[in-house]
Design an enzyme around this catalytic site. Structure first.
Site, PDB file in Angstrom:
ATOM      1  N   PHE A 141      82.211  67.619  51.684  1.00  0.00           N
ATOM      2  CA  PHE A 141      81.577  67.179  52.919  1.00  0.00           C
ATOM      3  C   PHE A 141      82.662  67.124  53.988  1.00  0.00           C
ATOM      4  CE2 PHE A 141      79.845  63.921  55.811  1.00  0.00           C
ATOM      5  CZ  PHE A 141      78.593  64.476  56.043  1.00  0.00           C
ATOM      6  N   ASP A 210      84.314  61.120  45.032  1.00  0.00           N
ATOM      7  CA  ASP A 210      83.265  60.756  45.981  1.00  0.00           C
ATOM      8  C   ASP A 210      81.931  60.857  45.246  1.00  0.00           C
ATOM      9  OD1 ASP A 210      81.211  60.832  47.930  1.00  0.00           O
ATOM     10  OD2 ASP A 210      82.558  61.633  49.441  1.00  0.00           O
ATOM     11  N   TYR A 235      73.257  54.334  51.011  1.00  0.00           N
ATOM     12  CA  TYR A 235      71.992  54.573  51.718  1.00  0.00           C
ATOM     13  C   TYR A 235      71.216  55.766  51.175  1.00  0.00           C
ATOM     14  CZ  TYR A 235      75.423  57.351  54.373  1.00  0.00           C
ATOM     15  OH  TYR A 235      76.454  58.183  54.739  1.00  0.00           O
ATOM     16  N   LYS A 236      71.733  56.442  50.170  1.00  0.00           N
ATOM     17  CA  LYS A 236      71.020  57.579  49.587  1.00  0.00           C
ATOM     18  C   LYS A 236      70.199  57.085  48.392  1.00  0.00           C
ATOM     19  CE  LYS A 236      74.721  60.736  51.036  1.00  0.00           C
ATOM     20  NZ  LYS A 236      74.086  61.294  52.243  1.00  0.00           N
ATOM     21  N   ARG A 384      67.012  71.652  51.776  1.00  0.00           N
ATOM     22  CA  ARG A 384      67.438  70.727  50.721  1.00  0.00           C
ATOM     23  C   ARG A 384      66.293  69.779  50.377  1.00  0.00           C
ATOM     24  NH1 ARG A 384      72.745  67.344  51.418  1.00  0.00           N
ATOM     25  NH2 ARG A 384      71.319  66.288  52.822  1.00  0.00           N
TER      26      ARG A 384
END
Length: 409
Positions: A141, A210, A235-236, A384
């Site tokens: 990322f 990560d 938050y995922k 996605r």
């Protein structure tokens, strides 16, 4: 109205047998007005922002009105605000395979990546001052790459981007730290954390992982596989809410060596002593920096209650079943050549998302969302879809594939 397809019938049977199906009622999910049967919307973007757990609004009402509104400053003690970062870290720990006392919650993922990476270089140089290279996942990322570049400049290191599969061959006596993503955010590819961690250790370096796209979706095994440091967002798949605080894992054996580049009063051995000299607190507390974000942190704590009684192995089993079924439905419904899966077929190489390459993907995703199927688009041509087993069912999957076929026809 036509008879339901064989796949729709099978989806209904799979949902009836799903041991996690009851968890869906613990989330706030929408319906799509104007569609047949006023059908429930299909939310497949939990890999970007998890759905709202139904218990959170009521809990936050108490936090704001009673804890803040009435108790005010007393809540640091009486409501447990001061100990929240470690207490909530212990709630996350079982989901990533960590024993208590090794995770602290606070700050953003980016800040925690910075803390972990600089501390990793410092630890590596304790035994070998010549270690002057940071290896970073070349497919990472972007922010992780930016932070790694800054950490390299600040520590006088060379930054070396390497594809995860090539990391073992790229390591040397110069390698200080290695920053890797457990799951590739673009493709959903799951990287081999046990083998890569072992390779990093064999080279005498420090492994930093990560976990943003794996925590809450699949077993991680931080303690089991000897991971040194790890970071992740909440938050995922952990459903903590937009901008909810991230977390930092420091393996117990390394905590007394963890030298944070951001020493703050919250990580001081005497936080209220207001001494001019810094002395790090013992344990994982030294991963803290400043005053915790109490409102978002306590919303996260309430959100984590949906995990009570849930086995991460059961979550992984359903995740693989959902993604398998989605790919099967896509093959059955979508015209050949319209989409191409970028996600590995092998279970050992797949996270909890499916990424499809599609011409005019941006417009296709807009049409999907308008039809009640919410995923996301990554330029230039990737659709996605994230599968969150706590609230996504097999009928959702079948419907999403059917709508996709209509959109890209």
């Amino acid at each position: 109205m036509s008879e339901p397809s064989e796949l729709a019938v099978r989806a209904e049977k799979l949902d009836a047998a799903d041991e996690l199906a009851a968890k869906r009622a613990e989330f706030v999910l929408d319906t799509v007005s104007g569609h047949a049967d006023d059908a429930a919307g299909v939310y497949l973007d939990g890999n970007s922002l998890g759905a709202l757990p139904a218990a959170v609004p009521g809990r936050m009402e108490d936090v704001v009105r009673r804890q803040w509104g009435s108790l005010r400053i007393r809540s640091w003690d009486e409501s447990g605000w001061w100990t929240a970062p470690e207490r909530i870290g212990d709630r996350i720990a079982p989901l990533v395979g960590a024993a208590p006392g090794q995770i602290v919650v606070g700050d953003s993922t980016s800040v925690n990546v910075f803390k972990a990476l600089v501390a990793a270089v410092r630890m590596a140089r304790e035994t070998d001052a010549g270690r002057d290279e940071i290896v970073v996942d070349a497919t990472t990322f972007p922010t992780d790459g930016y932070i790694a570049g800054s950490a390299a400049r600040m520590t006088g290191s060379t930054l070396r981007p390497v594809a995860p599969a090539e990391v073992p061959g790229a390591l040397s006596g110069r390698t200080a730290a290695v920053l890797l993503n457990h799951v590739d955010y673009r493709t959903g590819r799951l990287h081999d954390l046990p083998a890569l961690t072992a390779a990093v250790h064999a080279a005498g370096a420090v492994a930093v992982w990560d976990l943003c796209h794996s925590a809450g979706a699949l077993p991680v095994g931080l303690d089991e596989h000897g991971v040194d440091l790890a970071v992740g967002c909440t938050y995922k798949y952990l459903n903590g809410g937009p901008g909810s605080p991230a977390y930092l894992y420091v393996r117990r054996e390394l905590q007394d060596r963890f030298d944070s580049p951001l020493p703050g009063w919250n990580s001081h051995a005497e936080p209220f002593g207001m001494r001019s000299d810094y002395e790090a607190a013992p344990g994982v507390v030294r991963g803290r920096v400043g005053t915790p974000d109490i409102l978002s942190m306590l919303a996260l704590e309430a959100a984590l209650e949906v995990w009570d009684g849930v086995s991460i192995d059961a979550v992984r089993a359903k995740s693989l079943a959902l993604t398998d079924f989605f790919l099967e439905c896509v093959r059955a419904y979508v015209q050949p050549g319209r989409v191409e899966s970028l996600t590995p077929v092998a279970h050992g190489e797949r996270g909890s998302q499916i990424s499809l390459r599609c011409a005019d993907a941006g417009e296709a995703m807009k049409r999907l969302i308008a039809a009640g199927v919410v995923g996301d688009f990554r330029p230039p041509d990737v659709l996605r879809f994230g599968f969150t087993p706590l609230y996504v069912g097999f009928a959702d999957v079948e419907r999403a594939a059917r709508v996709l076929a209509e959109v890209v026809a």
